[in-house]
Design a protein around this motif. Structure first.
Motif, PDB file in Angstrom:
ATOM      1  N   MET A   1      60.285  27.596  48.131  1.00  0.00           N
ATOM      2  CA  MET A   1      59.168  28.545  47.985  1.00  0.00           C
ATOM      3  C   MET A   1      58.554  28.395  46.604  1.00  0.00           C
ATOM      4  N   ASN A   2      57.251  28.362  46.545  1.00  0.00           N
ATOM      5  CA  ASN A   2      56.550  28.284  45.273  1.00  0.00           C
ATOM      6  C   ASN A   2      56.874  29.513  44.440  1.00  0.00           C
ATOM      7  N   THR A   3      57.225  29.306  43.194  1.00  0.00           N
ATOM      8  CA  THR A   3      57.621  30.435  42.350  1.00  0.00           C
ATOM      9  C   THR A   3      56.462  31.373  42.056  1.00  0.00           C
ATOM     10  N   ASP A   4      55.195  30.914  42.286  1.00  0.00           N
ATOM     11  CA  ASP A   4      54.062  31.801  42.089  1.00  0.00           C
ATOM     12  C   ASP A   4      53.948  32.838  43.197  1.00  0.00           C
ATOM     13  N   SER A   5      54.571  32.568  44.336  1.00  0.00           N
ATOM     14  CA  SER A   5      54.525  33.491  45.459  1.00  0.00           C
ATOM     15  C   SER A   5      55.604  34.548  45.261  1.00  0.00           C
ATOM     16  N   THR A   6      55.201  35.799  45.191  1.00  0.00           N
ATOM     17  CA  THR A   6      56.137  36.863  44.882  1.00  0.00           C
ATOM     18  C   THR A   6      56.033  37.969  45.911  1.00  0.00           C
ATOM     19  N   ILE A   7      57.069  38.813  45.932  1.00  0.00           N
ATOM     20  CA  ILE A   7      57.039  39.992  46.783  1.00  0.00           C
ATOM     21  C   ILE A   7      57.754  41.106  46.045  1.00  0.00           C
ATOM     22  N   SER A   8      57.171  42.290  46.077  1.00  0.00           N
ATOM     23  CA  SER A   8      57.790  43.441  45.435  1.00  0.00           C
ATOM     24  C   SER A   8      57.649  44.634  46.356  1.00  0.00           C
ATOM     25  N   SER A   9      58.501  45.624  46.135  1.00  0.00           N
ATOM     26  CA  SER A   9      58.467  46.797  47.003  1.00  0.00           C
ATOM     27  C   SER A   9      57.167  47.580  46.841  1.00  0.00           C
ATOM     28  N   LEU A  10      56.551  47.529  45.674  1.00  0.00           N
ATOM     29  CA  LEU A  10      55.326  48.288  45.430  1.00  0.00           C
ATOM     30  C   LEU A  10      54.070  47.526  45.833  1.00  0.00           C
ATOM     31  N   LEU A  11      54.029  46.213  45.542  1.00  0.00           N
ATOM     32  CA  LEU A  11      52.828  45.424  45.765  1.00  0.00           C
ATOM     33  C   LEU A  11      52.888  44.591  47.037  1.00  0.00           C
ATOM     34  N   GLY A  12      54.080  44.384  47.572  1.00  0.00           N
ATOM     35  CA  GLY A  12      54.212  43.534  48.740  1.00  0.00           C
ATOM     36  C   GLY A  12      54.063  42.067  48.381  1.00  0.00           C
ATOM     37  N   PRO A  13      53.875  41.201  49.374  1.00  0.00           N
ATOM     38  CA  PRO A  13      53.736  39.766  49.111  1.00  0.00           C
ATOM     39  C   PRO A  13      52.436  39.438  48.387  1.00  0.00           C
ATOM     40  N   ALA A  14      52.508  38.429  47.538  1.00  0.00           N
ATOM     41  CA  ALA A  14      51.316  37.929  46.857  1.00  0.00           C
ATOM     42  C   ALA A  14      51.466  36.432  46.658  1.00  0.00           C
ATOM     43  N   ALA A  15      50.350  35.721  46.681  1.00  0.00           N
ATOM     44  CA  ALA A  15      50.361  34.272  46.448  1.00  0.00           C
ATOM     45  C   ALA A  15      49.100  33.889  45.685  1.00  0.00           C
ATOM     46  N   PRO A  16      49.074  34.120  44.369  1.00  0.00           N
ATOM     47  CA  PRO A  16      47.873  33.807  43.589  1.00  0.00           C
ATOM     48  C   PRO A  16      47.456  32.347  43.698  1.00  0.00           C
ATOM     49  N   GLU A  17      48.429  31.450  43.857  1.00  0.00           N
ATOM     50  CA  GLU A  17      48.103  30.028  43.947  1.00  0.00           C
ATOM     51  C   GLU A  17      47.337  29.691  45.230  1.00  0.00           C
ATOM     52  N   LEU A  18      47.404  30.574  46.211  1.00  0.00           N
ATOM     53  CA  LEU A  18      46.629  30.402  47.441  1.00  0.00           C
ATOM     54  C   LEU A  18      45.314  31.199  47.397  1.00  0.00           C
ATOM     55  N   GLY A  19      45.104  31.930  46.302  1.00  0.00           N
ATOM     56  CA  GLY A  19      43.886  32.722  46.181  1.00  0.00           C
ATOM     57  C   GLY A  19      43.967  34.084  46.824  1.00  0.00           C
ATOM     58  N   TRP A  20      45.200  34.538  47.168  1.00  0.00           N
ATOM     59  CA  TRP A  20      45.323  35.858  47.794  1.00  0.00           C
ATOM     60  C   TRP A  20      46.300  36.730  47.013  1.00  0.00           C
ATOM     61  N   VAL A  21      45.810  37.891  46.618  1.00  0.00           N
ATOM     62  CA  VAL A  21      46.627  38.918  45.978  1.00  0.00           C
ATOM     63  C   VAL A  21      46.230  40.265  46.572  1.00  0.00           C
ATOM     64  N   PRO A  22      47.100  41.258  46.529  1.00  0.00           N
ATOM     65  CA  PRO A  22      46.736  42.574  47.060  1.00  0.00           C
ATOM     66  C   PRO A  22      45.701  43.265  46.179  1.00  0.00           C
ATOM     67  N   ALA A  23      44.736  43.895  46.833  1.00  0.00           N
ATOM     68  CA  ALA A  23      43.721  44.675  46.134  1.00  0.00           C
ATOM     69  C   ALA A  23      44.116  46.145  46.152  1.00  0.00           C
ATOM     70  N   PRO A  24      43.577  46.973  45.253  1.00  0.00           N
ATOM     71  CA  PRO A  24      43.950  48.390  45.226  1.00  0.00           C
ATOM     72  C   PRO A  24      43.743  49.099  46.561  1.00  0.00           C
ATOM     73  N   ARG A  25      42.623  48.843  47.239  1.00  0.00           N
ATOM     74  CA  ARG A  25      42.380  49.497  48.528  1.00  0.00           C
ATOM     75  C   ARG A  25      43.444  49.100  49.542  1.00  0.00           C
ATOM     76  N   TYR A  26      43.753  47.811  49.574  1.00  0.00           N
ATOM     77  CA  TYR A  26      44.808  47.323  50.459  1.00  0.00           C
ATOM     78  C   TYR A  26      46.132  48.030  50.170  1.00  0.00           C
ATOM     79  N   LEU A  27      46.457  48.217  48.904  1.00  0.00           N
ATOM     80  CA  LEU A  27      47.742  48.817  48.532  1.00  0.00           C
ATOM     81  C   LEU A  27      47.805  50.292  48.904  1.00  0.00           C
ATOM     82  N   MET A  28      46.691  51.002  48.781  1.00  0.00           N
ATOM     83  CA  MET A  28      46.681  52.397  49.230  1.00  0.00           C
ATOM     84  C   MET A  28      46.873  52.470  50.748  1.00  0.00           C
ATOM     85  N   ARG A  29      46.225  51.567  51.453  1.00  0.00           N
ATOM     86  CA  ARG A  29      46.375  51.518  52.916  1.00  0.00           C
ATOM     87  C   ARG A  29      47.803  51.132  53.297  1.00  0.00           C
TER      88      ARG A  29
END
Length: 269
Positions: free
Chosen positions: A1-29
């Motif tokens: 797994m690429n070390t840039d891809s992360t997951i946390s209990s608050l933010l969930g999965p993220a993969a900045p190297e793929l151009g996708w990260v959680p946005a505030p609206r997404y996180l509230m939802r």
């Protein structure tokens, strides 16, 4: 797994190297979705329009047997790559399967229905894919008075009012169990701040043709260009603390109509 891809209990999965990260609206939802799903027994789950597939990854990690339906080629390719990075086995279908009738325990469609002209027909079809007493979780943007450039950019047909959304659910044979208005005050603020960015994309140089609008509609759930710049702040300690506070505040207002989005949990009648 690429070390840039992360997951946390608050933010969930993220993969900045793929151009996708959680946005505030997404996180509230996401906070409200996780709350509404906490007591659902694991089973077969279909997510319609999963975008990058972040929520499907989390559902799969919770033990659900996940599948997804994604019509956009661009979104489907991103989701397949994203899901592989988190080592989940989630089939992504380009078209509905003729054998889906009464097949799923849970069906999810987040920020999808507002793109569809005949929303009742779509909801009826989705409901038919649920097992008897199966659950559907759905989110849509709320209040036409909040219509802004992002809605136009993303190809939305409408934003919903409480009564109109309830009517569509009842017409599709679904019994509403929970109806929440999420996001207040954070998503109201972020929508207002981001609107000029999308307005510029539409009117200042290029997003003018029907083909361009169709392309934006297809990628609206995966384009995180503005959010990539602010993601380092979001995942900082102050950013995470602020998100926790906003999640607590929004929970106090879910039974009002102050937020900018609706989340509905319903069962097949």
């Amino acid at each position: 797994m690429n070390t840039d891809s992360t997951i946390s209990s608050l933010l969930g999965p993220a993969a900045p190297e793929l151009g996708w990260v959680p946005a505030p609206r997404y996180l509230m939802r996401r906070a409200r979705i996780r709350h509404l799903m906490r007591n659902l027994p694991v089973g077969r789950l279909l997510e319609i329009g999963p975008g990058a597939g972040a929520l499907s990854v989390e559902f799969s990690q919770k033990g659900f047997q996940c599948e997804a339906l994604e019509l956009s080629v661009e979104a489907r390719e991103l989701a397949q790559t994203f899901i592989r990075k988190f080592r989940q086995n989630i089939p992504i279908h380009a078209q509905p399967d003729t054998g889906w009738k009464s097949s799923f325990d849970v069906l999810c469609a987040f920020e999808v229905l507002e793109h569809i002209e005949n929303d009742r027909e779509a909801l009826e079809q989705w409901a038919s894919w649920l097992k008897p007493d199966g659950r559907l979780l759905l989110s849509v943007p709320a209040h036409m008075k909040l219509w802004n450039a992002r809605d136009e950019w993303a190809g939305h047909v409408r934003r919903y009012e409480r009564a109109s959304l309830q009517k569509v659910f009842w017409g599709a044979g679904l019994e509403i169990e929970t109806f929440e208005c999420y996001g207040f005050p954070l998503t109201n603020l972020t929508e207002r701040i981001s609107a000029p960015i999308y307005n510029r994309d539409i009117y200042s140089g290029g997003e003018t043709s029907d083909d361009d609008r169709k392309r934006n509609n297809d990628r609206s759930g995966i384009d995180r260009s503005p959010d990539l710049k602010t993601y380092p702040l979001l995942r900082s300690i102050p950013g995470k603390l602020a998100l926790q506070v906003f999640a607590i505040v929004q929970a106090a207002f879910i039974n009002t109509d102050l937020g900018s989005g609706y989340i509905v949990k319903a069962k097949r009648r």
